[in-house]
Write an enzyme that holds these catalytic residues in place. Structure first.
Site, mmCIF file in Angstrom:
data_model
loop_
_atom_site.group_PDB
_atom_site.id
_atom_site.type_symbol
_atom_site.label_atom_id
_atom_site.label_comp_id
_atom_site.label_asym_id
_atom_site.label_seq_id
_atom_site.Cartn_x
_atom_site.Cartn_y
_atom_site.Cartn_z
ATOM 1 N N HIS A 35 15.005 2.229 -10.303
ATOM 2 C CA HIS A 35 14.694 2.977 -9.081
ATOM 3 C C HIS A 35 14.346 4.437 -9.408
ATOM 4 N N GLU A 45 -1.311 -5.686 -4.214
ATOM 5 C CA GLU A 45 0.085 -6.013 -3.940
ATOM 6 C C GLU A 45 0.798 -4.673 -3.987
ATOM 7 N N LEU A 48 10.556 0.918 3.717
ATOM 8 C CA LEU A 48 11.765 1.553 4.266
ATOM 9 C C LEU A 48 11.665 1.888 5.757
ATOM 10 N N LEU A 107 -8.624 -0.434 -1.672
ATOM 11 C CA LEU A 107 -7.204 -0.367 -1.295
ATOM 12 C C LEU A 107 -6.474 -1.685 -1.482
ATOM 13 N N LYS A 164 -0.552 -0.470 -11.039
ATOM 14 C CA LYS A 164 -1.440 0.548 -10.462
ATOM 15 C C LYS A 164 -1.906 1.513 -11.562
ATOM 16 N N TYR A 174 5.026 -2.870 -10.205
ATOM 17 C CA TYR A 174 4.026 -2.359 -9.252
ATOM 18 C C TYR A 174 3.344 -1.116 -9.797
ATOM 19 N N PRO A 198 16.705 -1.985 -9.392
ATOM 20 C CA PRO A 198 16.577 -1.736 -10.831
ATOM 21 C C PRO A 198 15.396 -0.792 -11.105
ATOM 22 N N THR A 217 -1.349 5.420 -6.321
ATOM 23 C CA THR A 217 -0.050 5.914 -5.880
ATOM 24 C C THR A 217 0.492 6.976 -6.831
ATOM 25 N N ASP A 218 1.367 7.813 -6.323
ATOM 26 C CA ASP A 218 2.029 8.795 -7.198
ATOM 27 C C ASP A 218 3.074 8.122 -8.095
ATOM 28 N N GLU A 219 3.378 6.837 -7.817
ATOM 29 C CA GLU A 219 4.411 6.157 -8.605
ATOM 30 C C GLU A 219 3.973 5.943 -10.048
ATOM 31 N N ASP A 227 21.745 -0.852 -6.009
ATOM 32 C CA ASP A 227 20.528 -0.069 -6.225
ATOM 33 C C ASP A 227 19.401 -0.955 -6.760
ATOM 34 N N ARG A 254 11.655 10.791 -1.473
ATOM 35 C CA ARG A 254 10.238 10.471 -1.375
ATOM 36 C C ARG A 254 9.559 11.579 -0.571
ATOM 37 N N ALA A 304 3.302 0.099 -12.780
ATOM 38 C CA ALA A 304 2.587 -0.132 -14.046
ATOM 39 C C ALA A 304 1.242 -0.793 -13.780
HETATM 40 P P1 NAD Z 1 -0.505 -3.394 2.225
HETATM 41 O O1 NAD Z 1 0.384 -4.263 1.388
HETATM 42 O O2 NAD Z 1 -0.112 -3.058 3.618
HETATM 43 O O3 NAD Z 1 -1.954 -4.087 2.343
HETATM 44 C C1 NAD Z 1 -2.610 -4.600 1.230
HETATM 45 C C2 NAD Z 1 -3.853 -5.336 1.723
HETATM 46 O O4 NAD Z 1 -4.554 -5.838 0.567
HETATM 47 C C3 NAD Z 1 -3.526 -6.546 2.607
HETATM 48 O O5 NAD Z 1 -4.356 -6.567 3.744
HETATM 49 C C4 NAD Z 1 -3.811 -7.734 1.695
HETATM 50 O O6 NAD Z 1 -4.247 -8.896 2.396
HETATM 51 C C5 NAD Z 1 -4.894 -7.188 0.790
HETATM 52 N N1 NAD Z 1 -4.898 -7.893 -0.495
HETATM 53 C C6 NAD Z 1 -3.846 -8.155 -1.306
HETATM 54 N N2 NAD Z 1 -4.240 -8.857 -2.360
HETATM 55 C C7 NAD Z 1 -5.580 -9.040 -2.228
HETATM 56 C C8 NAD Z 1 -6.568 -9.676 -3.013
HETATM 57 N N3 NAD Z 1 -6.247 -10.308 -4.160
HETATM 58 N N4 NAD Z 1 -7.849 -9.644 -2.605
HETATM 59 C C9 NAD Z 1 -8.203 -9.030 -1.432
HETATM 60 N N5 NAD Z 1 -7.287 -8.424 -0.640
HETATM 61 C C10 NAD Z 1 -5.997 -8.433 -1.037
HETATM 62 O O7 NAD Z 1 -0.775 -2.109 1.346
HETATM 63 P P2 NAD Z 1 -0.880 -0.583 1.834
HETATM 64 O O8 NAD Z 1 0.475 -0.043 1.963
HETATM 65 O O9 NAD Z 1 -1.843 -0.492 2.925
HETATM 66 O O10 NAD Z 1 -1.515 0.062 0.514
HETATM 67 C C11 NAD Z 1 -2.931 0.139 0.335
HETATM 68 C C12 NAD Z 1 -3.219 0.770 -1.005
HETATM 69 O O11 NAD Z 1 -2.644 2.071 -1.070
HETATM 70 C C13 NAD Z 1 -2.668 -0.002 -2.192
HETATM 71 O O12 NAD Z 1 -3.616 0.030 -3.228
HETATM 72 C C14 NAD Z 1 -1.430 0.762 -2.573
HETATM 73 O O13 NAD Z 1 -1.146 0.631 -3.958
HETATM 74 C C15 NAD Z 1 -1.824 2.182 -2.217
HETATM 75 N N6 NAD Z 1 -0.703 3.065 -1.864
HETATM 76 C C16 NAD Z 1 0.164 2.719 -0.881
HETATM 77 C C17 NAD Z 1 1.205 3.587 -0.542
HETATM 78 C C18 NAD Z 1 2.164 3.275 0.565
HETATM 79 O O14 NAD Z 1 3.076 4.072 0.802
HETATM 80 N N7 NAD Z 1 2.009 2.196 1.287
HETATM 81 C C19 NAD Z 1 1.358 4.779 -1.247
HETATM 82 C C20 NAD Z 1 0.447 5.098 -2.258
HETATM 83 C C21 NAD Z 1 -0.590 4.227 -2.552
HETATM 84 P P1 TYD Z 2 9.739 1.652 -0.172
HETATM 85 O O1 TYD Z 2 9.401 1.808 1.273
HETATM 86 O O2 TYD Z 2 9.922 0.270 -0.712
HETATM 87 O O3 TYD Z 2 8.649 2.459 -0.991
HETATM 88 P P2 TYD Z 2 8.625 2.841 -2.580
HETATM 89 O O4 TYD Z 2 9.593 1.986 -3.293
HETATM 90 O O5 TYD Z 2 7.209 2.510 -2.936
HETATM 91 O O6 TYD Z 2 8.935 4.293 -2.653
HETATM 92 O O7 TYD Z 2 11.090 2.433 -0.444
HETATM 93 C C1 TYD Z 2 11.209 3.822 -0.161
HETATM 94 C C2 TYD Z 2 12.572 4.267 -0.642
HETATM 95 O O8 TYD Z 2 13.572 3.624 0.163
HETATM 96 C C3 TYD Z 2 12.864 3.860 -2.078
HETATM 97 O O9 TYD Z 2 13.632 4.898 -2.700
HETATM 98 C C4 TYD Z 2 13.712 2.611 -1.950
HETATM 99 C C5 TYD Z 2 14.458 2.842 -0.644
HETATM 100 N N1 TYD Z 2 14.781 1.634 0.142
HETATM 101 C C6 TYD Z 2 16.084 1.440 0.601
HETATM 102 O O10 TYD Z 2 16.997 2.238 0.333
HETATM 103 N N2 TYD Z 2 16.342 0.333 1.353
HETATM 104 C C7 TYD Z 2 15.391 -0.590 1.666
HETATM 105 O O11 TYD Z 2 15.700 -1.614 2.343
HETATM 106 C C8 TYD Z 2 14.053 -0.367 1.198
HETATM 107 C C9 TYD Z 2 12.952 -1.343 1.504
HETATM 108 C C10 TYD Z 2 13.792 0.771 0.446
#
Ligand code: NAD
Ligand code: TYD
Length: 367
Positions: free
Chosen positions: A307, A97, A212, A94, A176, A172, A305, A147-149, A303, A236, A174
């Site tokens: 998005h 960045e 968000l 997991l 992933k 991001y 970029p 991620t689904d992104e 917005d 989303r 790209a």
């Molecule tokens: P997060 O940013 O909250 O946490 C990321 C963690 O990874 C942190 O603890 C950080 O210290 C660690 N990390 C970052 N760089 C590192 C490195 N070089 N070496 C070791 N550890 C490192 O992320 P999250 O939201 O918990 O997401 C976790 C995973 O799920 C990611 O791979 C993300 O792409 C994926 N994901 C997240 C979401 C979401 O909505 N948050 C959705 C789909 C997929």
């Molecule tokens: P985000 O939580 O950054 O997740 P992701 O970009 O990975 O989907 O954003 C969720 C949605 O909310 C996205 O469409 C961008 C929008 N957004 C805002 O409108 N305002 C904000 O301050 C943030 C952080 C996101």
């Protein structure tokens, strides 16, 4: 078994699980889930970037089945040592960045951690597991949490499926996408037992307030402006973090080698609706007083970029194969989330003041 569509139930249960990024939002939910719902030993391997928070792991810190190593997935030596010492039979990857906006201002860190870091981890798993007798090798799994992104933007209709072509928009997504391709390549070229999961936007307690949902909760509590990108019409599909953690663990135990599993919340919302729901919950649970309802804080700002307009997951194949479905509705999950932030002001304060970062540096400076 690979290629068939029934889950692999004959396989022995994993016993030693290496979780990368276990101090992050989803990673810490993953670690808590593993310790609560299984008997496995867990090694949390995390670099402790700005997004990490060891306060999220306070409840398990003294569990004898839990260990933490501060390490960077880009560091070949540190990753190799973690494999050699801990000897995992399962990797849940997991570490990443994870914030799209940061990838627009500093994309190289995303390539380094998400692409290079994943390759380092794959190579270490290959080397370590390659030395095991074939029978033991077959029991191993490398689960890549993505991620689904990676699929890019949907229009008003349709949903992502496991065979949707990749079309990432941001650095991001790209990065992933690149890591997903590497994982599959290590599976096809070297026989590494890989599983890829792609999930929709997670939300829930303990999420870093750059995303968000927590940003709007914290700003709303502090009477700060609520920045909505563009018109707020982007959609989303919101997945409660504990549902996701349960899904990843199910995929690790029962998923087919080489398979892709999609996890979604079945909870599509446009951003403006999400922000309004948060405002209404805050107004109910923490009445705003004379200043008036929090919707007055909403500001439509420039917005993002590139998005992506809409994400939505068709999780029917995952449900059919793994018997997984989300348990939390968005209405109940969002209420739980808002209530959690209201009940955890010390967590918020520590994040806001940077106190938790200083504490982590002092306690983990040596590793
Ligand atoms: P997060 O940013 O909250 O946490 C990321 C963690 O990874 C942190 O603890 C950080 O210290 C660690 N990390 C970052 N760089 C590192 C490195 N070089 N070496 C070791 N550890 C490192 O992320 P999250 O939201 O918990 O997401 C976790 C995973 O799920 C990611 O791979 C993300 O792409 C994926 N994901 C997240 C979401 C979401 O909505 N948050 C959705 C789909 C997929
Ligand atoms: P985000 O939580 O950054 O997740 P992701 O970009 O990975 O989907 O954003 C969720 C949605 O909310 C996205 O469409 C961008 C929008 N957004 C805002 O409108 N305002 C904000 O301050 C943030 C952080 C996101």
């Amino acid at each position: 078994m690979a290629g068939s569509h029934s889950p692999d139930s004959s396989r022995p249960e994993p016993r030693r699980v290496l979780v990368t990024g276990g101090a992050g939002f989803i990673g810490s939910a993953m670690v808590r889930h593993l310790l609560a719902e299984s008997r496995v030993e867990v090694l949390n391997f995390d670099a402790l970037t700005y997004a990490a928070n060891l306060l999220s792991l306070e409840s398990v810190a003294d569990d004898p089945r839990y260990r933490f190593v501060r390490g960077d997935v880009r560091d070949v030596g540190a990753v190799g040592a973690a494999f050699a010492e801990f000897k995992p039979d399962c990797v849940l990857h997991l570490a990443a960045e994870s914030h799209v906006d940061r990838s627009l201002t500093g994309p190289l860190a995303f390539v380094e951690t998400n692409v290079v870091g994943t390759a380092v981890l794959l190579q270490a798993a290959r080397e370590h597991w390659g030395r095991l007798p074939p029978a033991q090798h077959a029991a191993c799994r490398f689960v890549h949490v993505s991620t689904d992104e990676v699929f890019g933007s949907l229009g008003a209709e349709g949903k992502f499926r496991p065979d949707t072509p990749y079309e990432p928009s941001s650095p991001y997504s790209a990065s992933k996408a690149g890591s997903d391709h590497l994982v599959r390549a290590w599976g096809r070229s070297f026989g590494l037992p890989v599983v890829v999961t792609n999930c929709s936007n997670n939300y829930g307690p303990r999420q870093f307030p750059e995303k968000l949902v927590p940003l709007m909760i914290l700003n709303g509590l502090e009477d700060k402006e609520l920045p909505v990108y563009g018109s707020g019409g982007n959609v989303r599909d919101w997945l409660f973090v504990d549902d996701h953690a349960r899904g990843v663990w199910t995929a690790a135990r029962r998923g087919r080698v080489g398979a892709t599993y999609l996890f979604g919340g079945g909870a599509e919302r446009d951003n403006l609706s999400v922000v309004r729901e948060i405002c209404a919950l805050l107004d109910e649970l923490r009445p705003p007083g004379a200043s008036g309802p929090r919707e007055r804080l909403i500001r439509f700002v420039a917005d993002r970029p590139g998005h992506d307009f809409r994400y939505a997951i068709d999780a029917s194949a995952t449900t059919a194969e793994l018997d997984w479905r989300p348990r939390e509705s968005f209405t109940s999950g969002l209420r739980r989330t808002v209530q959690w932030y209201l009940d955890h002001e010390p967590w918020i304060e520590a994040v806001r003041t940077g106190a938790y970062r200083r504490w982590m540096e002092e306690n983990y400076a040596w590793r």
